[in-house]
Design a protein around this motif. Sequence first.
Motif, PDB file in Angstrom:
ATOM      1  N   ARG A   1      17.098  23.260 -26.051  1.00  0.00           N
ATOM      2  CA  ARG A   1      15.859  23.342 -25.259  1.00  0.00           C
ATOM      3  C   ARG A   1      16.056  23.197 -23.744  1.00  0.00           C
ATOM      4  O   ARG A   1      15.111  22.851 -23.032  1.00  0.00           O
ATOM      5  N   ALA A   2      17.272  23.419 -23.278  1.00  0.00           N
ATOM      6  CA  ALA A   2      17.479  23.407 -21.829  1.00  0.00           C
ATOM      7  C   ALA A   2      16.682  24.536 -21.168  1.00  0.00           C
ATOM      8  O   ALA A   2      16.404  24.496 -19.979  1.00  0.00           O
ATOM      9  N   CYS A   3      16.287  25.513 -21.976  1.00  0.00           N
ATOM     10  CA  CYS A   3      15.623  26.715 -21.450  1.00  0.00           C
ATOM     11  C   CYS A   3      14.110  26.640 -21.560  1.00  0.00           C
ATOM     12  O   CYS A   3      13.435  27.672 -21.501  1.00  0.00           O
ATOM     13  N   THR A   4      13.575  25.434 -21.741  1.00  0.00           N
ATOM     14  CA  THR A   4      12.133  25.301 -21.995  1.00  0.00           C
ATOM     15  C   THR A   4      11.285  25.773 -20.805  1.00  0.00           C
ATOM     16  O   THR A   4      11.518  25.386 -19.662  1.00  0.00           O
ATOM     17  N   VAL A   5      10.303  26.632 -21.114  1.00  0.00           N
ATOM     18  CA  VAL A   5       9.298  27.067 -20.138  1.00  0.00           C
ATOM     19  C   VAL A   5       7.923  26.863 -20.797  1.00  0.00           C
ATOM     20  O   VAL A   5       7.847  26.493 -21.974  1.00  0.00           O
ATOM     21  N   HIS A   6       6.885  27.109 -20.049  1.00  0.00           N
ATOM     22  CA  HIS A   6       5.548  27.071 -20.649  1.00  0.00           C
ATOM     23  C   HIS A   6       5.044  28.503 -20.820  1.00  0.00           C
ATOM     24  O   HIS A   6       5.103  29.289 -19.879  1.00  0.00           O
ATOM     25  N   VAL A   7       4.579  28.804 -22.015  1.00  0.00           N
ATOM     26  CA  VAL A   7       3.910  30.089 -22.259  1.00  0.00           C
ATOM     27  C   VAL A   7       2.462  29.750 -22.588  1.00  0.00           C
ATOM     28  O   VAL A   7       2.205  29.070 -23.589  1.00  0.00           O
ATOM     29  N   ASP A   8       1.571  30.153 -21.713  1.00  0.00           N
ATOM     30  CA  ASP A   8       0.157  29.762 -21.830  1.00  0.00           C
ATOM     31  C   ASP A   8       0.034  28.252 -22.036  1.00  0.00           C
ATOM     32  O   ASP A   8      -0.726  27.777 -22.892  1.00  0.00           O
ATOM     33  N   GLY A   9       0.845  27.501 -21.302  1.00  0.00           N
ATOM     34  CA  GLY A   9       0.755  26.040 -21.326  1.00  0.00           C
ATOM     35  C   GLY A   9       1.560  25.353 -22.423  1.00  0.00           C
ATOM     36  O   GLY A   9       1.707  24.143 -22.408  1.00  0.00           O
ATOM     37  N   GLU A  10       2.071  26.125 -23.373  1.00  0.00           N
ATOM     38  CA  GLU A  10       2.839  25.540 -24.488  1.00  0.00           C
ATOM     39  C   GLU A  10       4.328  25.508 -24.140  1.00  0.00           C
ATOM     40  O   GLU A  10       4.883  26.519 -23.699  1.00  0.00           O
ATOM     41  N   ALA A  11       4.973  24.363 -24.374  1.00  0.00           N
ATOM     42  CA  ALA A  11       6.426  24.291 -24.186  1.00  0.00           C
ATOM     43  C   ALA A  11       7.109  25.198 -25.204  1.00  0.00           C
ATOM     44  O   ALA A  11       6.868  25.081 -26.397  1.00  0.00           O
ATOM     45  N   THR A  12       7.906  26.112 -24.700  1.00  0.00           N
ATOM     46  CA  THR A  12       8.518  27.130 -25.556  1.00  0.00           C
ATOM     47  C   THR A  12       9.952  27.332 -25.110  1.00  0.00           C
ATOM     48  O   THR A  12      10.213  27.405 -23.908  1.00  0.00           O
ATOM     49  N   PHE A  13      10.880  27.431 -26.060  1.00  0.00           N
ATOM     50  CA  PHE A  13      12.246  27.702 -25.617  1.00  0.00           C
ATOM     51  C   PHE A  13      12.406  29.195 -25.382  1.00  0.00           C
ATOM     52  O   PHE A  13      11.997  30.016 -26.190  1.00  0.00           O
ATOM     53  N   SER A  14      13.003  29.522 -24.242  1.00  0.00           N
ATOM     54  CA  SER A  14      12.976  30.910 -23.797  1.00  0.00           C
ATOM     55  C   SER A  14      14.230  31.692 -24.165  1.00  0.00           C
ATOM     56  O   SER A  14      14.321  32.877 -23.919  1.00  0.00           O
ATOM     57  N   CYS A  15      15.208  31.031 -24.792  1.00  0.00           N
ATOM     58  CA  CYS A  15      16.476  31.724 -25.038  1.00  0.00           C
ATOM     59  C   CYS A  15      16.404  32.706 -26.194  1.00  0.00           C
ATOM     60  O   CYS A  15      17.289  33.535 -26.363  1.00  0.00           O
ATOM     61  N   GLN A  16      15.370  32.576 -27.026  1.00  0.00           N
ATOM     62  CA  GLN A  16      15.232  33.509 -28.147  1.00  0.00           C
ATOM     63  C   GLN A  16      13.879  34.206 -28.108  1.00  0.00           C
ATOM     64  O   GLN A  16      13.435  34.764 -29.096  1.00  0.00           O
ATOM     65  N   LEU A  17      13.243  34.142 -26.956  1.00  0.00           N
ATOM     66  CA  LEU A  17      11.890  34.679 -26.811  1.00  0.00           C
ATOM     67  C   LEU A  17      11.973  36.071 -26.166  1.00  0.00           C
ATOM     68  O   LEU A  17      12.260  36.183 -24.979  1.00  0.00           O
TER      69      LEU A  17
ATOM     70  N   VAL B   1       5.955  38.360 -24.337  1.00  0.00           N
ATOM     71  CA  VAL B   1       5.192  37.545 -23.381  1.00  0.00           C
ATOM     72  C   VAL B   1       4.364  38.381 -22.404  1.00  0.00           C
ATOM     73  O   VAL B   1       3.726  37.827 -21.508  1.00  0.00           O
ATOM     74  N   ALA B   2       4.367  39.694 -22.610  1.00  0.00           N
ATOM     75  CA  ALA B   2       3.554  40.543 -21.739  1.00  0.00           C
ATOM     76  C   ALA B   2       2.093  40.091 -21.848  1.00  0.00           C
ATOM     77  O   ALA B   2       1.603  39.829 -22.943  1.00  0.00           O
ATOM     78  N   GLY B   3       1.465  39.920 -20.721  1.00  0.00           N
ATOM     79  CA  GLY B   3       0.060  39.523 -20.714  1.00  0.00           C
ATOM     80  C   GLY B   3      -0.140  38.023 -20.832  1.00  0.00           C
ATOM     81  O   GLY B   3      -1.251  37.528 -20.738  1.00  0.00           O
ATOM     82  N   LYS B   4       0.936  37.285 -21.071  1.00  0.00           N
ATOM     83  CA  LYS B   4       0.802  35.829 -21.147  1.00  0.00           C
ATOM     84  C   LYS B   4       1.214  35.200 -19.823  1.00  0.00           C
ATOM     85  O   LYS B   4       1.880  35.829 -19.005  1.00  0.00           O
ATOM     86  N   SER B   5       0.843  33.936 -19.682  1.00  0.00           N
ATOM     87  CA  SER B   5       1.127  33.264 -18.416  1.00  0.00           C
ATOM     88  C   SER B   5       2.339  32.341 -18.583  1.00  0.00           C
ATOM     89  O   SER B   5       2.339  31.442 -19.417  1.00  0.00           O
ATOM     90  N   LEU B   6       3.363  32.584 -17.781  1.00  0.00           N
ATOM     91  CA  LEU B   6       4.595  31.798 -17.854  1.00  0.00           C
ATOM     92  C   LEU B   6       4.678  30.805 -16.700  1.00  0.00           C
ATOM     93  O   LEU B   6       4.382  31.166 -15.556  1.00  0.00           O
ATOM     94  N   THR B   7       5.096  29.601 -17.001  1.00  0.00           N
ATOM     95  CA  THR B   7       5.401  28.647 -15.939  1.00  0.00           C
ATOM     96  C   THR B   7       6.841  28.170 -16.128  1.00  0.00           C
ATOM     97  O   THR B   7       7.244  27.843 -17.243  1.00  0.00           O
TER      98      THR B   7
END
Lengths: 697, 162
Positions: B46-62, B67-73
């Motif tokens: 989970r070193a790659c954790t970002v937020h997708v629409d506010g949810e903590a999400t690991f981005s290495c397999q995403l 994520v088109a149309g979603k909000s990333l932080t």
Amino acid sequence: MLAVNRRTFLKAGSGFVLACSLGLERALEAAPAPAPDFNLFLRIGSDDSITLLSPSSEMGQGVLTSLSMIVAEELEVELSRVRTEIAPADPRYGFQITGGSQTIPSRYPSLRTASAAAREMLAGAAAAEWKVPAEQCRAEGGKILGPGGKSATYGKLAARAVKVKPPAAPRLKDEKAFTLIGQPTKRVDTLAKVKGEATFGMDVKVPGMLTAVVARSPSFGGKVKSFDAAKAKAVPGVRQVVQIPTGVAVVADHFWAAKTGREALEVSWDEPNAELSSAAIQAQLEQLLPKGAVAHKMGDADKALQSAAKKLEATYEVPFLAHAAMEPLNATAHVRKDRCEIWAPTQSQGPVQEAAAKICGLPRESVSVRTTFLGGGFGRKAHTDYVDEAVHCSKATGKPIKVVYTREDDFAAGQYRPLALNRLTGALDAQGWPVAWTHQIASPSILAGTSFFGGLQGPIDPTSIEGAANLPYAIPNMRVTYAKADLPVSVWFWRSVGSSINAYVTECFFDELARLGGKDPVEARLKLLANHRRHRRVLEAAAEKIGWGKPAPSGAARGIAVHESFGSIVAEAAEVAIEKGEVRVLRVACAVDCGKVVNPSTIAAQMESAVIYGLSAALHGEISIDKGRPVQQTFYDYPVIRIDQAPKIETVLVPSGDAHGGIGEPGTPPAAPAVVNALLALTGKPIRKLPIRLPTT
Amino acid sequence: MPTYDLSINGKRRKVTAPAEMPVLWVLRDLLNMTGTKFGCGAGQCRACTVHVDGEATFSCQLPISSVAGKSLTTIEGLSNGSTLHVVQRAWIDEDVPQCGYCQPGQIMSACALLAKNKSPSDTDIDDAMRGNICRCGTYNFIRRAIHRAAESMVASAKKETP
């Protein structure tokens, strides 16, 4: 030149500034005018900037903070005034590696002297300018103050001061007047790290850079027989496929294309060790074990064993371990005809420079090494193998190349903590006190595979017997032997090296003997450490902190261990329970004597870190071998401690005032034996093999 | 190769990438946003954790296509100029990072936890944070920093509502 992230990597003078101190924001505004070098460690700019050129890498152990404190103390400035850079590779720094927990022990005196010399040179420059005796000038708050209210900032004096002849023996600040050294001090690199702005090796970007992912032999010691690059080259973004000594590199616009390209690449391998298994290695160690060379001998252990009242024999085993730093191995290199540039998260600037010079056929001074932050090192990043690959890739392609290891590559790349087979015998007299101790060790040699420290000399690797041959207990008859195993699996320095093995083996066997003799583990140690005042003090401190002698919480028991390594002595006491069939470490009390203290906060942080690292190994860590390759590939099958398994850790500092000891490693060795000894107390059964597997009965 | 319209840290970004390319590598290698770290590529650290629409999400397999149309932080979007997020502030006050490599992921997980749970217990912290590995073993520091951040959020909320 780095294209991105000016905020953390700034071009300044001759080097790249790793602006990670609290001076970060200021440093962003404009690259300061090239500042004069006072000596190897210090640069003071006309803009009043003070830059420490750290001879050591920062991999979490906190050296940038400790070294900055020393500079600030001697230079009479606020800590926030000191900026830090990792020094470039330069033979004048000596054997330039960060390891053996040696930064403070080896650099403390020289850095103090260098800083005091700079202070005197600044005062000398002011005295000359004001035409007053130098004794009438003193340093305070980043200024030199002179008679009649005269005052000049370091920045104003710097250009003149560097021309002052450096004093041969500058007067060091009186330790009693220290305001910084010895005080709990927050790290200087935190802001960049919480903003995601700290530049690690993985974050390096150089104009024109491509990324390489390398296909390496699936088993140890294999070589490329042939390969077909057609499918790899068909992957969008893949630019080149080149053979290098360790395998075949797929070079692409970015990591994802390179990795996808490697999956499509077809390589056939010549694998001479494809039959190797853990069972075969075990058999080899068994066969070697009785044939070891004598590493330590006192009295006549065999005779004492014959006439002993009670005897005990036990076999202890530990596996290969991966370092598993959070930042997978990576390095960037750009080889040109007349020079080679390297950007890397390395613990080994000197060896990296030497190795690259050899690969490129260049003189050493034509190789520049710029060190980024390290996302953990633990010894693994003192090896040059992954940097060498970047150099080979760049040499083969003529382009700047970043080699990136996947997590699986990182695990498979070897350089493990050696495995070891140990057989011990102990004998007790009629009162239950040990009278004989023999310890046979069979293990691969780290030094046999490196030129570090002159490589292996003679039959005994000192790293394999550390903590065993110098067992501190007063046992009149002892013998320790070491047999070197030659295996195709590469081994390397791993946080606390041989002590990570021998503390477990000796401290757990000690508890087995104490139990056999009906002795309390703390009482027995204190008695047999009569001549080791420092050991006794940490032992007593850890015992007191954990509440030794008082009842443990229901279902829990306590164990203790003490070990000296890298000039420091650490005792750890663990409170352990078994919950739902699993080992649960509830609390660890840690007492440390590292001689003198620079930053108590760093020491506490490093103790916690080392305990958790040791617990990961004790509870989970194992690399086993099948078909000549490591079985474990990633964190799925090589689990490590996570937050829900982290015990409460309390650290007590009991500094003796002796010489500075190391602090990055010495907290690791006692962790496993403290826990295993607690389990012995809890279940009555010894755990003679790591990682801990509870008996099924 | 498809082009995606992304919202990252409140800004619109267009990126052309293979549909299956993970968000982690789009961020790091295509958008030069290197604060989000590569640790394992398998959702294990989970070193790659970002937020997708506010949810903590690991981005290495995403996959980027998801994520088109979603909000990333990302960690870069957490602070507002020189004003740090309360969690970053707590991380500094508790002197959490050692090597620092896993900390952007730790901080992103902690922020997502505190957005939902203003006063997490130790068990809540374990549940939310056990996905994030730290090999430097800063777990006890992380726990203290999360409690501290929670307390300062409560304190500033009190200030705002007289």
